[in-house]
Design a protein around this motif. Structure first.
Motif, PDB file in Angstrom:
ATOM      1  N   TRP A  14      45.280  46.547  66.433  1.00  0.00           N
ATOM      2  CA  TRP A  14      45.501  46.821  67.854  1.00  0.00           C
ATOM      3  C   TRP A  14      46.647  47.785  68.073  1.00  0.00           C
ATOM      4  CZ3 TRP A  14      50.170  45.670  70.084  1.00  0.00           C
ATOM      5  CH2 TRP A  14      51.018  44.841  69.354  1.00  0.00           C
ATOM      6  N   LEU A  15      47.515  47.931  67.060  1.00  0.00           N
ATOM      7  CA  LEU A  15      48.667  48.813  67.189  1.00  0.00           C
ATOM      8  C   LEU A  15      48.471  50.035  66.298  1.00  0.00           C
ATOM      9  CD1 LEU A  15      51.573  49.042  68.353  1.00  0.00           C
ATOM     10  CD2 LEU A  15      52.358  47.955  66.262  1.00  0.00           C
ATOM     11  N   ARG A  17      49.829  52.087  64.282  1.00  0.00           N
ATOM     12  CA  ARG A  17      51.097  52.253  63.567  1.00  0.00           C
ATOM     13  C   ARG A  17      51.304  53.673  63.045  1.00  0.00           C
ATOM     14  NH1 ARG A  17      53.057  47.045  62.477  1.00  0.00           N
ATOM     15  NH2 ARG A  17      51.505  45.459  62.861  1.00  0.00           N
ATOM     16  N   TRP A 108      60.728  44.968  63.988  1.00  0.00           N
ATOM     17  CA  TRP A 108      60.806  45.485  65.361  1.00  0.00           C
ATOM     18  C   TRP A 108      62.212  45.362  65.938  1.00  0.00           C
ATOM     19  CZ3 TRP A 108      57.634  48.967  66.763  1.00  0.00           C
ATOM     20  CH2 TRP A 108      56.353  49.002  66.231  1.00  0.00           C
TER      21      TRP A 108
END
Length: 137
Positions: A14-15, A17, A108
């Motif tokens: 979903w990300l 990267r 993060w």
């Protein structure tokens, strides 16, 4: 039977990267070109990103073959020193260290701290007070 396309879509992260990592390095290069940051800043980020990328790759390879692994603290050090865009690209490329929640939380947090310090240095005028070696386009 589930169509192949459905399986492929489910595996997509979903990300994005890799895109975020590459975009970060491009933005830093453009900022240097526009003289918003010294040229040494994107050069440091690019060099540390290469180191982080290869460290992730070596660790993924070692994980697959039961060899000596790179310590997570070492990977985090490379990220903290500016290599987080390369680490992000590696996470997307190798699908490595993306599911371990404690690692991702630390990652993060490091990204946020790194960006916070960089923004503070730029907007606070502190980056101009650092004695950078003369590197020009």
């Amino acid at each position: 039977m589930i169509p192949a396309k459905s399986l492929e879509q489910r595996k997509r992260p979903w990300l994005p990267r890799r895109s975020i990592g590459v975009l970060t390095l491009v933005v830093l290069a453009v900022a240097a070109y526009l003289q918003r940051v010294p040229l040494l800043v994107p050069l440091i980020y690019a060099a540390m990103s290469l180191i982080a990328f290869f460290a992730y790759g070596l660790d993924k390879s070692a994980a697959r073959t039961d060899r000596w692994r790179t310590q997570e603290s070492t990977l985090h050090l490379f990220e903290l020193l500016g290599g987080w865009p390369g680490a992000l690209i590696a996470q997307g490329s190798f699908r490595h260290k993306t599911r371990k929640l404690s690692f991702q939380l630390s990652f993060w947090l490091i990204v946020a701290v790194n960006l916070g310090v960089l923004i503070w240095l730029i907007h606070g005028g502190q980056i101009d007070r650092i004695h950078w070696p003369a590197v020009r386009f």
